[in-house]
Write an enzyme that holds these catalytic residues in place. Structure first.
Site, PDB file in Angstrom:
ATOM      1  CB  SER A  76      -0.810   4.807   3.186  1.00  0.00           C
ATOM      2  OG  SER A  76      -0.395   5.118   1.877  1.00  0.00           O
TER       3      SER A  76
HETATM    4  N1  SAH Z   1      -1.329   3.920  -0.643  1.00  0.00           N
HETATM    5  C1  SAH Z   1      -0.332   2.930  -0.985  1.00  0.00           C
HETATM    6  C2  SAH Z   1       1.064   3.392  -0.718  1.00  0.00           C
HETATM    7  C3  SAH Z   1       1.528   4.319  -1.655  1.00  0.00           C
HETATM    8  S1  SAH Z   1       3.238   4.698  -1.520  1.00  0.00           S
HETATM    9  C4  SAH Z   1      -0.541   1.716  -0.142  1.00  0.00           C
HETATM   10  O1  SAH Z   1      -1.465   1.686   0.632  1.00  0.00           O
HETATM   11  O2  SAH Z   1       0.271   0.818  -0.280  1.00  0.00           O
HETATM   12  C5  SAH Z   1       3.262   5.660  -2.999  1.00  0.00           C
HETATM   13  C6  SAH Z   1       3.315   4.845  -4.253  1.00  0.00           C
HETATM   14  O3  SAH Z   1       3.278   5.767  -5.331  1.00  0.00           O
HETATM   15  C7  SAH Z   1       4.610   4.047  -4.410  1.00  0.00           C
HETATM   16  O4  SAH Z   1       4.312   2.708  -4.643  1.00  0.00           O
HETATM   17  C8  SAH Z   1       5.280   4.694  -5.613  1.00  0.00           C
HETATM   18  O5  SAH Z   1       6.011   3.797  -6.419  1.00  0.00           O
HETATM   19  C9  SAH Z   1       4.084   5.249  -6.357  1.00  0.00           C
HETATM   20  N2  SAH Z   1       4.394   6.328  -7.301  1.00  0.00           N
HETATM   21  C10 SAH Z   1       5.256   7.372  -7.158  1.00  0.00           C
HETATM   22  N3  SAH Z   1       5.249   8.142  -8.259  1.00  0.00           N
HETATM   23  C11 SAH Z   1       4.356   7.589  -9.132  1.00  0.00           C
HETATM   24  C12 SAH Z   1       3.915   7.927 -10.446  1.00  0.00           C
HETATM   25  N4  SAH Z   1       4.379   8.975 -11.104  1.00  0.00           N
HETATM   26  N5  SAH Z   1       2.990   7.126 -11.012  1.00  0.00           N
HETATM   27  C13 SAH Z   1       2.497   6.043 -10.382  1.00  0.00           C
HETATM   28  N6  SAH Z   1       2.876   5.670  -9.140  1.00  0.00           N
HETATM   29  C14 SAH Z   1       3.814   6.437  -8.526  1.00  0.00           C
END
Ligand code: SAH
Length: 226
Positions: A76
């Site tokens: 992010s």
């Molecule tokens: N805040 C994180 C980035 C998140 S990107 C950071 O700083 O790195 C969003 C993440 O949500 C991704 O890794 C994706 O795989 C995950 N994601 C998407 N749907 C999800 C779900 N149903 N359960 C758990 N994780 C999920």
């Protein structure tokens, strides 16, 4: 001895791109963008974001931008991490937080010192494993991590005083509404692609107060494991 510890040490202690001036520039930019929470700004300054991305991208780690972390996902943007963290902890910080979408663990690391415990769920196994390793290297010990589907929350530890969702969906999953404690807050991007809004809900019994915090661009919340 292999070469790996030496490389790791060099990464942990930091090289040019992690200089104080580079980080100061990022903090100045976040302030310009309207982030006012001093403790959050200090924490962002302190977290070594270059350790959460591939070495080839490390020179861009202190830009205020999302960067690829593999598997079609991104770390992010620091502004978004600052905004979501502040939205969650403003006033009184939650003690027990559920995070959905660990990704590389950067948001988790920024939030960790403000709360007692974080339960963080990630659906992509490879990211879950990597994030666990980075947080361990950084000696962040109040985070429990799980390879799972965040649509279901993490029932055994519910209710949560705070829930932070790092991926967007048309609406807040029902399990997360149920697992939010009375008086607790949930921060999450909602809405269709390109028209997402960052939403903050505060639970008051069976009703949920809604606040919109501004436009957002997140990867989608997906069902099932990968
Ligand atoms: N805040 C994180 C980035 C998140 S990107 C950071 O700083 O790195 C969003 C993440 O949500 C991704 O890794 C994706 O795989 C995950 N994601 C998407 N749907 C999800 C779900 N149903 N359960 C758990 N994780 C999920």
């Amino acid at each position: 001895m292999t070469a790996r510890p030496a490389v790791t040490n060099r990464r942990l202690t930091g090289i040019g791109m992690t200089s104080a001036r580079t980080r100061d520039r990022l903090i100045a930019r976040l302030r310009e963008q309207g982030i006012e929470h001093e403790d959050v700004l200090e924490r962002i300054r302190g977290v070594p974001r270059h350790l959460f991305v591939d070495e080839a991208l490390a020179s861009r780690a202190y830009e205020d931008t999302a960067l690829p972390i593999g598997h079609g996902q991104t770390i992010s943007q620091p502004f978004v991490v600052a905004l979501m963290t502040a939205a969650l902890i403003e006033g009184s910080a939650p003690r027990k937080v559920l995070e959905v979408g660990t990704g590389c663990g950067y948001q988790t690391a920024v939030l960790a010192p403000f709360v007692a415990t974080i339960y963080s769920v990630e659906r992509i196994a490879a990211l879950h494993v990597r994030a666990r390793r980075v947080l361990r290297d950084l000696k962040i010990a109040n985070v429990f991590m799980r390879h799972g589907d965040g649509f279901e929350g993490w029932p055994p530890y519910a209710p949560y005083d705070g829930i932070l969702v790092a991926a967007a969906s048309a609406r807040v999953p029902a399990a997360l509404l149920e697992q939010l404690a009375n008086g607790g807050r949930l921060v999450m991007p909602v809405g269709p692609d390109r028209e997402q809004q960052l939403l903050r809900l505060t639970r008051r019994g069976d009703t949920y107060e809604r606040e919109l915090l501004g436009p957002a661009t997140f990867v989608p919340l997906l069902k099932g494991l990968s």
